[in-house]
Design a protein around this motif. Structure first.
Motif, PDB file in Angstrom:
ATOM      1  N   ASN A  68      72.499  55.084  13.732  1.00 38.32           N
ATOM      2  CA  ASN A  68      72.716  55.989  14.849  1.00 38.32           C
ATOM      3  C   ASN A  68      73.127  55.364  15.986  1.00 38.32           C
ATOM      4  OD1 ASN A  68      72.083  57.673  17.237  1.00 38.32           O
ATOM      5  ND2 ASN A  68      70.599  58.627  15.768  1.00 38.32           N
ATOM      6  N   SER A  69      74.572  55.611  16.443  1.00 36.19           N
ATOM      7  CA  SER A  69      75.209  55.026  17.652  1.00 36.19           C
ATOM      8  C   SER A  69      74.323  55.197  18.815  1.00 36.19           C
ATOM      9  CB  SER A  69      76.616  55.439  17.725  1.00 36.19           C
ATOM     10  OG  SER A  69      76.467  56.786  17.940  1.00 36.19           O
ATOM     11  N   PHE A  70      73.669  56.228  19.047  1.00 35.79           N
ATOM     12  CA  PHE A  70      72.949  56.372  20.255  1.00 35.79           C
ATOM     13  C   PHE A  70      71.761  55.304  20.191  1.00 35.79           C
ATOM     14  CE2 PHE A  70      75.254  59.898  21.744  1.00 35.79           C
ATOM     15  CZ  PHE A  70      75.643  60.619  20.784  1.00 35.79           C
ATOM     16  N   GLU A  71      70.961  55.441  19.007  1.00 39.61           N
ATOM     17  CA  GLU A  71      69.894  54.395  19.011  1.00 39.61           C
ATOM     18  C   GLU A  71      70.517  52.764  19.304  1.00 39.61           C
ATOM     19  OE1 GLU A  71      66.451  56.433  18.331  1.00 39.61           O
ATOM     20  OE2 GLU A  71      66.485  54.124  18.384  1.00 39.61           O
ATOM     21  N   GLU A  72      71.649  52.565  18.708  1.00 40.24           N
ATOM     22  CA  GLU A  72      72.242  51.320  18.854  1.00 40.24           C
ATOM     23  C   GLU A  72      72.645  50.885  20.332  1.00 40.24           C
ATOM     24  OE1 GLU A  72      76.585  50.827  17.614  1.00 40.24           O
ATOM     25  OE2 GLU A  72      75.867  49.073  16.668  1.00 40.24           O
ATOM     26  N   LYS A  73      73.126  51.873  20.994  1.00 42.56           N
ATOM     27  CA  LYS A  73      73.486  51.644  22.564  1.00 42.56           C
ATOM     28  C   LYS A  73      72.164  51.733  23.340  1.00 42.56           C
ATOM     29  CE  LYS A  73      75.423  54.085  26.499  1.00 42.56           C
ATOM     30  NZ  LYS A  73      75.993  55.665  26.967  1.00 42.56           N
ATOM     31  N   TRP A  74      71.149  52.362  22.933  1.00 44.62           N
ATOM     32  CA  TRP A  74      69.855  52.087  23.445  1.00 44.62           C
ATOM     33  C   TRP A  74      69.407  50.771  23.345  1.00 44.62           C
ATOM     34  CZ3 TRP A  74      64.831  50.752  23.805  1.00 44.62           C
ATOM     35  CH2 TRP A  74      63.968  51.237  24.896  1.00 44.62           C
ATOM     36  N   GLU A  75      69.142  50.213  22.260  1.00 36.58           N
ATOM     37  CA  GLU A  75      69.011  49.134  21.680  1.00 36.58           C
ATOM     38  C   GLU A  75      69.605  47.989  22.634  1.00 36.58           C
ATOM     39  OE1 GLU A  75      65.379  49.361  19.610  1.00 36.58           O
ATOM     40  OE2 GLU A  75      66.593  47.341  20.052  1.00 36.58           O
ATOM     41  N   TYR A  76      71.110  48.245  22.627  1.00 42.11           N
ATOM     42  CA  TYR A  76      71.850  47.063  23.158  1.00 42.11           C
ATOM     43  C   TYR A  76      71.545  46.943  24.790  1.00 42.11           C
ATOM     44  CZ  TYR A  76      76.266  45.492  25.395  1.00 42.11           C
ATOM     45  OH  TYR A  76      77.149  44.823  26.156  1.00 42.11           O
ATOM     46  N   TYR A  77      71.514  48.032  25.410  1.00 42.13           N
ATOM     47  CA  TYR A  77      71.227  48.034  26.950  1.00 42.13           C
ATOM     48  C   TYR A  77      69.673  47.351  27.054  1.00 42.13           C
ATOM     49  CZ  TYR A  77      75.462  50.016  28.633  1.00 42.13           C
ATOM     50  OH  TYR A  77      76.634  50.404  29.156  1.00 42.13           O
ATOM     51  N   TYR A  78      68.715  47.863  26.027  1.00 38.43           N
ATOM     52  CA  TYR A  78      67.382  47.446  26.195  1.00 38.43           C
ATOM     53  C   TYR A  78      67.337  45.524  26.094  1.00 38.43           C
ATOM     54  CZ  TYR A  78      62.474  46.307  25.336  1.00 38.43           C
ATOM     55  OH  TYR A  78      61.079  45.812  25.154  1.00 38.43           O
ATOM     56  N   GLN A  79      68.154  45.192  25.155  1.00 36.08           N
ATOM     57  CA  GLN A  79      68.114  43.840  25.025  1.00 36.08           C
ATOM     58  C   GLN A  79      68.593  42.981  26.233  1.00 36.08           C
ATOM     59  OE1 GLN A  79      66.727  42.275  22.464  1.00 36.08           O
ATOM     60  NE2 GLN A  79      66.100  43.931  21.507  1.00 36.08           N
ATOM     61  N   ILE A  80      69.727  43.630  26.747  1.00 36.20           N
ATOM     62  CA  ILE A  80      70.400  43.077  28.195  1.00 36.20           C
ATOM     63  C   ILE A  80      69.201  42.904  29.044  1.00 36.20           C
ATOM     64  CG2 ILE A  80      72.162  43.334  29.687  1.00 36.20           C
ATOM     65  CD1 ILE A  80      73.915  44.464  27.630  1.00 36.20           C
ATOM     66  N   LEU A  81      68.635  43.850  29.291  1.00 41.06           N
ATOM     67  CA  LEU A  81      67.394  44.078  30.251  1.00 41.06           C
ATOM     68  C   LEU A  81      66.361  43.192  30.117  1.00 41.06           C
ATOM     69  CD1 LEU A  81      66.035  45.922  32.587  1.00 41.06           C
ATOM     70  CD2 LEU A  81      65.109  47.219  30.965  1.00 41.06           C
ATOM     71  N   ALA A  82      66.006  43.024  28.669  1.00 39.62           N
ATOM     72  CA  ALA A  82      65.097  41.965  28.295  1.00 39.62           C
ATOM     73  C   ALA A  82      65.692  40.645  28.837  1.00 39.62           C
ATOM     74  CB  ALA A  82      64.646  41.997  26.901  1.00 39.62           C
ATOM     75  N   LEU A  83      66.953  40.277  28.403  1.00 39.61           N
ATOM     76  CA  LEU A  83      67.440  38.918  28.927  1.00 39.61           C
ATOM     77  C   LEU A  83      67.479  38.828  30.365  1.00 39.61           C
ATOM     78  CD1 LEU A  83      70.339  38.841  26.305  1.00 39.61           C
ATOM     79  CD2 LEU A  83      68.493  37.421  26.441  1.00 39.61           C
ATOM     80  N   TYR A  84      67.870  39.728  31.059  1.00 38.27           N
ATOM     81  CA  TYR A  84      67.587  39.770  32.496  1.00 38.27           C
ATOM     82  C   TYR A  84      66.301  39.258  33.002  1.00 38.27           C
ATOM     83  CZ  TYR A  84      72.432  41.039  34.122  1.00 38.27           C
ATOM     84  OH  TYR A  84      73.887  41.143  34.401  1.00 38.27           O
ATOM     85  N   LYS A  85      65.266  40.031  32.725  1.00 37.21           N
ATOM     86  CA  LYS A  85      63.851  39.742  32.806  1.00 37.21           C
ATOM     87  C   LYS A  85      63.503  38.342  32.495  1.00 37.21           C
ATOM     88  CE  LYS A  85      59.361  40.342  33.492  1.00 37.21           C
ATOM     89  NZ  LYS A  85      58.991  40.615  34.725  1.00 37.21           N
ATOM     90  N   MET A  86      63.939  37.709  31.257  1.00 34.37           N
ATOM     91  CA  MET A  86      63.640  36.474  30.922  1.00 34.37           C
ATOM     92  C   MET A  86      64.276  35.530  31.797  1.00 34.37           C
ATOM     93  SD  MET A  86      64.373  34.804  27.068  1.00 34.37           S
ATOM     94  CE  MET A  86      63.793  36.391  26.366  1.00 34.37           C
ATOM     95  N   LYS A  87      65.601  35.809  32.350  1.00 33.68           N
ATOM     96  CA  LYS A  87      66.385  34.742  32.778  1.00 33.68           C
ATOM     97  C   LYS A  87      66.001  34.649  34.124  1.00 33.68           C
ATOM     98  CE  LYS A  87      71.217  33.283  33.719  1.00 33.68           C
ATOM     99  NZ  LYS A  87      72.708  33.662  33.609  1.00 33.68           N
ATOM    100  N   TYR A  88      65.762  35.793  35.062  1.00 37.43           N
ATOM    101  CA  TYR A  88      65.490  35.893  36.527  1.00 37.43           C
ATOM    102  C   TYR A  88      64.234  36.391  37.027  1.00 37.43           C
ATOM    103  CZ  TYR A  88      70.630  35.937  36.437  1.00 37.43           C
ATOM    104  OH  TYR A  88      71.906  35.708  36.399  1.00 37.43           O
TER     105      TYR A  88
END
Length: 404
Positions: A68-88
């Motif tokens: 599901n490409s919509f699920e993929e997009k959600w997971e993609y942005y969620y992972q980026i969000l998690a990386l920002y939280k981890m870094k900053y």
């Protein structure tokens, strides 16, 4: 887009290499991966149409392929969000606002979905796990607080159910406040504001206290000393009572709650209480009548009559516990009515022999005992008398044949 087997295998290997390198099954739509991205989209299209071979589906699943490409997009942005939280850390929101507008727009879309009540509970929890804030400004938080105040005026509490369709966003907001409080992320100012309107932080604890107080109200109203059975017309309260008994049996009810319930006369095992009550009634019956042969029916105490009858049936089926058998034996309970009566007649005959020197009871002296003696002779001739009873009778000089 017809593909040869060789072409499919090559693209599959390219996807596997990509996942191995980036640890992510989401292929970006960029110049470097344009061909692979198109191939991935084609697999999804074929899968939706049901034209993708089963062995290919299995191979793609083994890579963690996202259908599901919509699920993929959600997971993609969620992972980026998690990386920002981890870094900053706590400054991750400011950093996103500065440098990642697409992620910022995605965050806004999640808030919109949340406010409309269309965001799944699973996604809400995932976002809150990385410190996601549902209200972008203090003004929005205060607006939700006012909505909660209005809810309390109307419904009498702050327990907004998750399925509250009139304002599902408020229900989610209430959950978010509890979650933030548990994590220590809610400011003292907000905590005080919520406590000022009687906000419930622990729903389960509050529910227990409310049912407990309701039970006390019932006890006072009915002027009773104990809670043995269920409360008439109170389905919810009765379910709560059942839960307390179950948790007590399973030894998971806290000592504090046990003490509180026992202090108001709560009975843990109503069936045991009922059994003991009937037992005491049977003791009283024996004291008055000299035996435990409660007649059936027995108008003076129908419940006792039924209980004694069932008790004997259960005993024959082996359903009476050893503890209860011993308790009933202590009052000489007659398990077998016929054997008990036989024993009573035997004792009467023994006493007769002691007084008269022989067992030949004439019917004019004692019609009942005389009839019983005749029945023993008949049973003996028909070989229906047990060896044990034969011996008992012979020990007192019983005469089997009058002619002898």
């Amino acid at each position: 887009m017809k593909q040869s087997r060789t072409s499919w295998e090559q693209n599959y290997k390219a996807l596997a290499d990509y996942i191995e390198e980036y640890k992510n099954p989401s292929v970006p739509k960029s110049e470097n991966y344009k061909s692979l991205y198109s191939w991935v989209q084609y697999q999804r299209k074929a899968y939706r149409k049901g034209t993708l071979a089963t062995h290919k589906i299995r191979k793609l699943n083994s890579l963690g392929f996202v259908w599901n490409s919509f699920e993929e997009k959600w997971e993609y942005y969620y992972q980026i969000l998690a990386l920002y939280k981890m870094k900053y850390g706590d400054d991750f929101r400011k950093q996103i606002a500065k440098e990642n507008e697409s992620l910022n727009e995605w965050i806004r879309s999640q808030r919109r979905a949340y406010n409309k009540g269309v965001l799944s509970l699973e996604r809400i929890r995932l976002l809150e796990r990385v410190g996601f804030m549902w209200e972008a400004t203090e003004e929005n938080w205060q607006r939700k607080l006012n909505e909660l105040i209005e809810y309390k005026k109307k419904y009498g509490d702050t327990l907004v159910p998750i399925e509250f369709k009139k304002n599902s966003a408020l229900a989610h907001w209430v959950l978010a406040q509890r979650y933030a409080y548990e994590k220590g992320e809610l400011s003292q100012k907000k905590i005080k504001q919520l406590q000022g309107i009687g906000f419930v932080w622990n729903v389960f604890e509050d529910s227990w206290d409310r049912n407990y107080n309701k039970l006390i109200g019932y006890i006072k109203k009915e002027k009773i000393n104990e809670i043995s059975y269920k409360v008439s017309g109170e389905a919810v309260l009765n379910r709560w009572i059942d839960v307390q008994r179950k948790e007590y049996r399973n030894k998971i009810l806290s000592r504090e709650r046990i003490d509180r319930l026992e202090a108001i006369g709560f009975i843990w095992d109503p069936l045991e209480v009922k059994w003991n009550k009937r037992f005491q009634e049977l003791v009283s019956f024996k004291n008055q009548n000299g035996h435990t042969l409660v007649p059936f029916p027995y108008p003076e105490n129908k419940s006792l009559s039924l209980w004694v009858r069932k008790l004997r049936n259960d005993y024959r089926k082996g359903k009476v516990s050893l503890e209860r058998i011993e308790k009933l034996n202590s009052i000489e309970f007659a398990w077998n009515i016929h054997n008990w009566k036989w024993g009573q007649y035997y004792l009467a005959l023994k006493e007769y022999v002691k007084i008269n020197g022989h067992p030949l009871v004439h019917w004019q002296e004692d019609k009942e005992l005389s009839s019983w003696v005749i029945r023993q002779r008949t049973a003996y001739k028909e070989e229906r008398l047990s060896p044990e009873k034969i011996k008992m009778l012979e020990d007192i000089g019983f005469v089997w044949s009058i002619k002898s």
